[in-house]
Each structure stands twice: as C-alpha cells, then as structure tokens.
Design a protein around this motif. Structure first.
Motif, PDB file in Angstrom:
ATOM      1  N   LEU A 209       0.827  -1.208   0.000  1.00 33.19           N
ATOM      2  CA  LEU A 209       0.000   0.000   0.000  1.00 33.19           C
ATOM      3  C   LEU A 209       0.863   1.261   0.000  1.00 33.19           C
ATOM      4  CD1 LEU A 209      -3.054   0.689   0.127  1.00 33.19           C
ATOM      5  CD2 LEU A 209      -2.775   0.936   2.606  1.00 33.19           C
ATOM      6  N   GLU A 210       1.945   1.243   0.724  1.00 35.62           N
ATOM      7  CA  GLU A 210       2.777   2.446   0.846  1.00 35.62           C
ATOM      8  C   GLU A 210       3.271   2.955  -0.511  1.00 35.62           C
ATOM      9  OE1 GLU A 210       4.557   3.363   5.063  1.00 35.62           O
ATOM     10  OE2 GLU A 210       5.619   1.664   4.146  1.00 35.62           O
ATOM     11  N   PRO A 211       3.764   2.097  -1.424  1.00 38.17           N
ATOM     12  CA  PRO A 211       4.192   2.610  -2.735  1.00 38.17           C
ATOM     13  C   PRO A 211       3.051   2.767  -3.737  1.00 38.17           C
ATOM     14  CG  PRO A 211       4.732   0.285  -2.590  1.00 38.17           C
ATOM     15  CD  PRO A 211       4.184   0.687  -1.241  1.00 38.17           C
ATOM     16  N   GLY A 212       1.819   2.447  -3.331  1.00 39.07           N
ATOM     17  CA  GLY A 212       0.674   2.706  -4.189  1.00 39.07           C
ATOM     18  C   GLY A 212       0.235   1.570  -5.083  1.00 39.07           C
ATOM     19  N   GLU A 213       0.491   0.320  -4.700  1.00 44.74           N
ATOM     20  CA  GLU A 213       0.034  -0.810  -5.509  1.00 44.74           C
ATOM     21  C   GLU A 213      -1.490  -0.896  -5.474  1.00 44.74           C
ATOM     22  OE1 GLU A 213       1.943  -4.490  -4.531  1.00 44.74           O
ATOM     23  OE2 GLU A 213       3.918  -3.556  -4.326  1.00 44.74           O
ATOM     24  N   VAL A 214      -2.097  -1.181  -6.616  1.00 44.12           N
ATOM     25  CA  VAL A 214      -3.564  -1.228  -6.676  1.00 44.12           C
ATOM     26  C   VAL A 214      -4.104  -2.641  -6.478  1.00 44.12           C
ATOM     27  CG1 VAL A 214      -3.771   0.843  -8.089  1.00 44.12           C
ATOM     28  CG2 VAL A 214      -3.601  -1.398  -9.195  1.00 44.12           C
ATOM     29  N   GLU A 215      -3.284  -3.667  -6.673  1.00 46.30           N
ATOM     30  CA  GLU A 215      -3.658  -5.041  -6.337  1.00 46.30           C
ATOM     31  C   GLU A 215      -2.471  -5.711  -5.649  1.00 46.30           C
ATOM     32  OE1 GLU A 215      -7.190  -6.389  -9.425  1.00 46.30           O
ATOM     33  OE2 GLU A 215      -5.156  -7.175  -9.756  1.00 46.30           O
ATOM     34  N   ILE A 216      -2.728  -6.240  -4.471  1.00 45.89           N
ATOM     35  CA  ILE A 216      -1.684  -6.862  -3.660  1.00 45.89           C
ATOM     36  C   ILE A 216      -2.069  -8.325  -3.489  1.00 45.89           C
ATOM     37  CG2 ILE A 216      -0.464  -6.788  -1.461  1.00 45.89           C
ATOM     38  CD1 ILE A 216      -1.528  -3.811  -1.275  1.00 45.89           C
ATOM     39  N   LEU A 217      -1.242  -9.230  -3.993  1.00 44.35           N
ATOM     40  CA  LEU A 217      -1.595 -10.643  -4.064  1.00 44.35           C
ATOM     41  C   LEU A 217      -0.576 -11.490  -3.320  1.00 44.35           C
ATOM     42  CD1 LEU A 217      -2.128 -10.783  -7.952  1.00 44.35           C
ATOM     43  CD2 LEU A 217      -3.723  -9.922  -6.239  1.00 44.35           C
ATOM     44  N   ASP A 218      -1.069 -12.542  -2.640  1.00 41.67           N
ATOM     45  CA  ASP A 218      -0.149 -13.563  -2.156  1.00 41.67           C
ATOM     46  C   ASP A 218      -0.013 -14.629  -3.248  1.00 41.67           C
ATOM     47  OD1 ASP A 218      -2.447 -15.114  -2.023  1.00 41.67           O
ATOM     48  OD2 ASP A 218      -2.304 -15.537   0.128  1.00 41.67           O
ATOM     49  N   GLY A 219       0.641 -15.756  -2.942  1.00 41.53           N
ATOM     50  CA  GLY A 219       0.918 -16.758  -3.964  1.00 41.53           C
ATOM     51  C   GLY A 219      -0.317 -17.316  -4.633  1.00 41.53           C
ATOM     52  N   LEU A 220      -1.286 -17.790  -3.828  1.00 41.88           N
ATOM     53  CA  LEU A 220      -2.500 -18.356  -4.414  1.00 41.88           C
ATOM     54  C   LEU A 220      -3.351 -17.285  -5.092  1.00 41.88           C
ATOM     55  CD1 LEU A 220      -3.812 -21.090  -1.930  1.00 41.88           C
ATOM     56  CD2 LEU A 220      -3.020 -21.400  -4.275  1.00 41.88           C
ATOM     57  N   GLY A 221      -3.328 -16.076  -4.557  1.00 38.13           N
ATOM     58  CA  GLY A 221      -4.047 -14.989  -5.203  1.00 38.13           C
ATOM     59  C   GLY A 221      -3.496 -14.707  -6.590  1.00 38.13           C
ATOM     60  N   ALA A 222      -2.172 -14.730  -6.720  1.00 38.20           N
ATOM     61  CA  ALA A 222      -1.549 -14.510  -8.021  1.00 38.20           C
ATOM     62  C   ALA A 222      -1.901 -15.632  -8.988  1.00 38.20           C
ATOM     63  CB  ALA A 222      -0.033 -14.405  -7.854  1.00 38.20           C
ATOM     64  N   ARG A 223      -1.939 -16.880  -8.498  1.00 38.49           N
ATOM     65  CA  ARG A 223      -2.313 -18.006  -9.355  1.00 38.49           C
ATOM     66  C   ARG A 223      -3.758 -17.873  -9.826  1.00 38.49           C
ATOM     67  NH1 ARG A 223      -0.505 -23.045  -5.794  1.00 38.49           N
ATOM     68  NH2 ARG A 223      -1.994 -24.106  -7.186  1.00 38.49           N
ATOM     69  N   ALA A 224      -4.640 -17.417  -8.950  1.00 40.65           N
ATOM     70  CA  ALA A 224      -6.042 -17.239  -9.325  1.00 40.65           C
ATOM     71  C   ALA A 224      -6.181 -16.167 -10.396  1.00 40.65           C
ATOM     72  CB  ALA A 224      -6.875 -16.886  -8.099  1.00 40.65           C
ATOM     73  N   LYS A 225      -5.449 -15.079 -10.265  1.00 41.04           N
ATOM     74  CA  LYS A 225      -5.512 -14.000 -11.263  1.00 41.04           C
ATOM     75  C   LYS A 225      -4.994 -14.497 -12.613  1.00 41.04           C
ATOM     76  CE  LYS A 225      -6.090  -9.686 -12.656  1.00 41.04           C
ATOM     77  NZ  LYS A 225      -5.339  -8.542 -12.104  1.00 41.04           N
ATOM     78  N   ALA A 226      -3.890 -15.245 -12.602  1.00 38.25           N
ATOM     79  CA  ALA A 226      -3.316 -15.763 -13.840  1.00 38.25           C
ATOM     80  C   ALA A 226      -4.264 -16.730 -14.536  1.00 38.25           C
ATOM     81  CB  ALA A 226      -1.983 -16.453 -13.547  1.00 38.25           C
ATOM     82  N   ALA A 227      -5.053 -17.466 -13.744  1.00 40.35           N
ATOM     83  CA  ALA A 227      -5.963 -18.461 -14.314  1.00 40.35           C
ATOM     84  C   ALA A 227      -7.128 -17.834 -15.072  1.00 40.35           C
ATOM     85  CB  ALA A 227      -6.503 -19.373 -13.212  1.00 40.35           C
ATOM     86  N   LEU A 228      -7.332 -16.516 -14.922  1.00 39.50           N
ATOM     87  CA  LEU A 228      -8.418 -15.851 -15.643  1.00 39.50           C
ATOM     88  C   LEU A 228      -8.237 -15.929 -17.156  1.00 39.50           C
ATOM     89  CD1 LEU A 228      -9.017 -12.619 -13.529  1.00 39.50           C
ATOM     90  CD2 LEU A 228     -10.627 -14.492 -13.892  1.00 39.50           C
ATOM     91  N   SER A 229      -7.007 -16.132 -17.620  1.00 41.06           N
ATOM     92  CA  SER A 229      -6.776 -16.207 -19.054  1.00 41.06           C
ATOM     93  C   SER A 229      -7.175 -17.550 -19.655  1.00 41.06           C
ATOM     94  CB  SER A 229      -5.292 -15.954 -19.369  1.00 41.06           C
ATOM     95  OG  SER A 229      -4.475 -16.939 -18.749  1.00 41.06           O
ATOM     96  N   GLY A 230      -7.466 -18.528 -18.792  1.00 40.76           N
ATOM     97  CA  GLY A 230      -7.881 -19.840 -19.261  1.00 40.76           C
ATOM     98  C   GLY A 230      -9.372 -20.055 -19.088  1.00 40.76           C
ATOM     99  N   PRO A 231      -9.834 -21.283 -19.264  1.00 38.22           N
ATOM    100  CA  PRO A 231     -11.260 -21.572 -19.092  1.00 38.22           C
ATOM    101  C   PRO A 231     -11.673 -21.440 -17.629  1.00 38.22           C
ATOM    102  CG  PRO A 231     -10.027 -23.602 -19.393  1.00 38.22           C
ATOM    103  CD  PRO A 231      -9.073 -22.482 -19.657  1.00 38.22           C
ATOM    104  N   PRO A 232     -12.908 -21.031 -17.350  1.00 35.94           N
ATOM    105  CA  PRO A 232     -13.372 -20.927 -15.966  1.00 35.94           C
ATOM    106  C   PRO A 232     -13.277 -22.265 -15.250  1.00 35.94           C
ATOM    107  CG  PRO A 232     -14.919 -19.877 -17.461  1.00 35.94           C
ATOM    108  CD  PRO A 232     -13.952 -20.633 -18.314  1.00 35.94           C
ATOM    109  N   ARG A 233     -12.811 -22.236 -14.014  1.00 36.97           N
ATOM    110  CA  ARG A 233     -12.707 -23.459 -13.235  1.00 36.97           C
ATOM    111  C   ARG A 233     -12.781 -23.133 -11.757  1.00 36.97           C
ATOM    112  NH1 ARG A 233      -6.310 -25.005 -14.334  1.00 36.97           N
ATOM    113  NH2 ARG A 233      -5.407 -23.059 -13.551  1.00 36.97           N
ATOM    114  N   ALA A 234     -13.215 -24.112 -10.996  1.00 35.26           N
ATOM    115  CA  ALA A 234     -13.335 -23.941  -9.555  1.00 35.26           C
ATOM    116  C   ALA A 234     -11.995 -24.204  -8.879  1.00 35.26           C
ATOM    117  CB  ALA A 234     -14.390 -24.896  -8.998  1.00 35.26           C
ATOM    118  N   LEU A 235     -11.834 -23.614  -7.696  1.00 36.45           N
ATOM    119  CA  LEU A 235     -10.675 -23.898  -6.869  1.00 36.45           C
ATOM    120  C   LEU A 235     -10.854 -25.274  -6.241  1.00 36.45           C
ATOM    121  CD1 LEU A 235      -8.050 -23.039  -5.395  1.00 36.45           C
ATOM    122  CD2 LEU A 235      -9.520 -22.027  -3.639  1.00 36.45           C
TER     123      LEU A 235
END
Length: 243
Positions: A209-235
């Motif tokens: 937050l201090e440097p102004g990031e608009v989305e802050i993700l942990d490991g699984l959060g980053a994987r979920a965001k990356a998966a948006l480019s593929g077919p919809p699927r459940a966790l």
C-alpha cells in the motif's frame, strides 16, 4: 501512503485479518480506529475502539462522524458463510452479498468525503482469490467477492480525481481460525505451506500500500488472477491441500 503518520479505520478488527491489521498498523505508528459489531471483543492495545455494523447505514454514518481524521480505510469485515448459490439458504446468500458488496460500498460512500478533506488517502478492500474463480460449497461467497472486485475497480476510477488510492488485497487461503475450522470440518490438510499466515498477509498488504500498488496478491491470489486467461474453473481445495 505513509503508514507511520496515517490515521486508519479497520472494520472487523475483533478477530482474524482485521485484528492483525489493527495490531500491525498500531505497531507501525498509525492512529487506529478498530471497529466491530461487538466492540467489547476488540482486544488490541493502543487503539480507539468503535462499534460498527457495516450493513447498518446509521452505524456507518456514526462511524464516519466519529472518525473524521481518517485517511486510510481498510474494509475487512464480511460475512463468509453464504453456502452454494443454487441449494443454499437465500437469506445467508443475501447476507453475504450485503456485507461484502453493499457494506463495503456504504463505507466507501460515507468515508470518501472524509478522505478528500484529509488529502485523499487510501482505501484498501480485503478481497479473496475466489473473486477470480469459485469454490464448491461456498459459491455465494465467491460471487460476492467477484462483485466486490468490480466495486473496487469502479470506485478506483471515481475517486481518482480526489487523489484517493483504491487498492485490493487478494489472498488465497489465510490461516485464520475460521479457515482452519473449515478445513478441519472438511477433512482437508491445509498446512502452513498452503495457507498464508494472517500476520504475514497484513505486512504484505501494508508494504504494498505504501508505494501505491492497486492489487496486492499472495501466492494463491496470483495463481487465481493468472488463471483468468484460461477456461473458468473452480478452486480444488483437495488438490491444493495435496501440493
């Protein structure tokens, strides 16, 4: 956003991620309003405790009036047990949407003028990686978090003119008591290598937050965001617990 000189309000500060936000913010020198529907349950030293129900407009307006010096709003409070959309209890589904979407929106609408008066400041919305996927057994919560992500993107555009940073914290599985109880009841082995420690998550959030990031993700959060480019699927929590 300079945390050490900030005045922050944290919703749902009586437990879990919200409590860790209040602790870490106070530890970094910020003034903290720690809020909860049952304020007597807040046990964080060095903070000002306020009663707040984010689904009650009068309560939200009272908090904004009482905390007129806030320049950092952390929207963490949310109902999580919505169940499945098709077969779940409709009242629970509505309560989940009411807190995650309408409650967050009510807080932003009430505090936007406060933030503007105090130089712009920042809003941090605590989302979830299921905003970008879904999870069997609690698809209502995933849908509510998807709506909250859209809300976050929308108010970011609307508040740019007043200089307010709007950021989203998007974790995967967080080792709160609620998450650990869910895993235990479901017979899932979600160990420390799978779940993010809430204290670590909060440090990650504030450091971003201090440097102004608009989305802050942990490991699984980053994987979920990356998966948006593929077919919809459940966790698949079973697969996650086995990794």
């Amino acid at each position: 956003m300079e945390i050490s000189t900030a005045t922050a309000l944290v919703t749902g500060a009586n437990r879990g991620i919200g409590r860790h936000f209040a602790l870490e913010l106070a530890g970094r020198g910020a003034k903290v309003y720690a809020t909860a529907r049952r304020p007597g349950l807040v046990d964080v030293p060095g903070v000002e405790v306020l009663g707040l129900d984010i689904t009650d407009q009068a309560s939200v307006e009272a908090a904004a009036a009482a905390a007129g010096d806030v320049d950092l709003l952390i929207n963490n409070a949310a109902f999580t047990a919505g169940g499945n959309l098709v077969t779940g209890d409709l009242d629970a589904i509505r309560e989940t949407m009411d807190s995650n979407y309408y409650g967050t929106l009510a807080m932003i609408r009430a505090f936007a003028p406060v933030l503007a008066r105090n130089g712009g400041g920042a809003v941090l919305n605590v989302l979830s990686g299921v905003a970008w996927t879904t999870v069997e057994g609690n698809t209502a919560y995933a849908a509510a978090k998807s709506a909250q992500w859209g809300l976050t993107n929308g108010v970011r555009v609307e508040l740019t003119g007043q200089g307010t940073l709007v950021s989203a914290l998007v974790p995967g599985l967080v080792a709160t008591d609620t998450m650990k109880a869910f895993a235990r009841d479901a017979g899932l082995d979600l160990g420390v290598d799978v779940m993010t420690d809430p204290a670590d998550l909060v440090r990650l959030a504030l450091d971003g937050l201090e440097p102004g990031e608009v989305e802050i993700l942990d490991g699984l959060g980053a994987r979920a965001k990356a998966a948006l480019s593929g077919p919809p699927r459940a966790l698949d929590l079973t697969a996650v617990s086995a990794t």
